[in-house]
Design a protein around this motif. Structure first.
Motif: not given
Length: 306
Positions: A54-65
């Motif tokens: 979860p920590r990895y994806y929250r740092r690396r996942y690109q969002t529009d907001i």
């Protein structure tokens, strides 16, 4: 399982092309397989993955907001299933490529247009699953007939239509069903799941399997939750998890867990208003809980500091 030769070839290609993103994807996939599914995977490695992913994806996942208005793209909230009344009209089938769409913002009329105007990319027959409301769909009405009126599966309109499509050679009609026996096997699974929901309520995918035994990756688990889009006025529009939602509505369960996929641009303006301290029409909306919780925490800290 991919061969060592194939892996080496892919790595060499990514290095040659200086494709950092592809290299990261391959490293992520290898680490996930090693910690969850490889011969050396263990309860401890799975628990470690559950803590780190979860920590990895929250740092690396690109969002529009971005900024304080940005929600956690992977959050889950408990929602009254009766609140989800319609399917999204963003595209059909809406569940395609959903793991790439968490945290996405889309403007336009996709949340209000008729289903017939939504762009389509194949998928199962619309008439089985789509109608003006979820309760008007052939699926829901047949589930209602079976579970509440005791109508045998073979006599429900949904199963009859599924079998007709399969007999005519149609593929991808109802999940992986390819024959009549597949259809009735899936019906028996729904019978069993209905009993489970009645006994235990609707748990999230993350709650159903202990982390020490889980072999699916972080996004694999998330994309199998009940997933909704959010329209401009905050309407929750079903993307996937239709069987669970329909059964939960039939059982009148108080809440089900949902994850959020695409938000309308106007809804982001509502989140921004809440973040700025303005009052809104539906302050109890499940996608505003994080903002209101943050404001309450800030207020509590200010009181303590004073």
């Amino acid at each position: 399982m991919t061969s060592v030769t194939g892996i080496c070839r892919d790595v060499a290609t990514a290095v040659w092309n200086r494709d950092a993103r592809e290299l990261e994807r391959m490293a992520r996939t290898a680490a996930t397989d090693a910690m969850l599914r490889s011969p050396v995977a263990s309860p401890h490695s799975r628990e470690l993955y559950s803590a780190l992913a979860p920590r990895y994806y929250r740092r690396r996942y690109q969002t529009d907001i971005e900024g304080p208005v940005a929600p956690d793209p992977f959050k889950r909230e408990r929602v009254d299933p009766a609140r989800v009344e319609r399917f999204t009209r963003r595209v059909y089938p809406p569940w395609r490529n959903r793991r790439q769409l968490f945290g996405t913002v889309r403007s336009g009329d996709w949340d209000r247009r008729p289903h017939a105007d939504a762009p389509t990319d194949g998928g199962p027959p619309r008439r089985l699953f789509v109608a003006g409301t979820i309760e008007d769909t052939l699926l829901f009405r047949s589930l209602d007939s079976h579970f509440n009126d005791g109508i045998p599966w073979a006599e429900t309109k949904f199963v009859q239509e599924v079998l007709n499509y399969l007999a005519a050679g149609r593929e991808h009609v109802w999940h992986d069903c390819e024959s009549e026996s597949d259809v009735y096997r899936r019906c028996r699974r729904l019978d069993a799941y209905y009993r489970t929901l009645s006994r235990d309520g609707c748990e999230s995918q993350a709650e159903r399997i202990d982390v020490a035994e889980r072999e699916r990756g972080f996004l694999d688990v998330l994309e199998n939750e009940i997933i909704v889009d959010i329209g401009r006025d905050g309407e929750l529009l079903l993307v996937s998890g239709k069987h669970r939602l329909c059964l939960s509505r039939l059982l009148e369960l108080p809440t089900v867990p949902v994850a959020f996929l695409v938000r309308h641009g106007d809804w982001i303006a509502t989140r921004r208003a809440v973040a700025d301290g303005e009052s809104v029409r539906d302050p109890a909306h499940p996608d505003l809980r994080d903002l209101l919780a943050a404001q309450s925490e800030t207020s509590a800290n200010e009181v303590v500091a004073a």
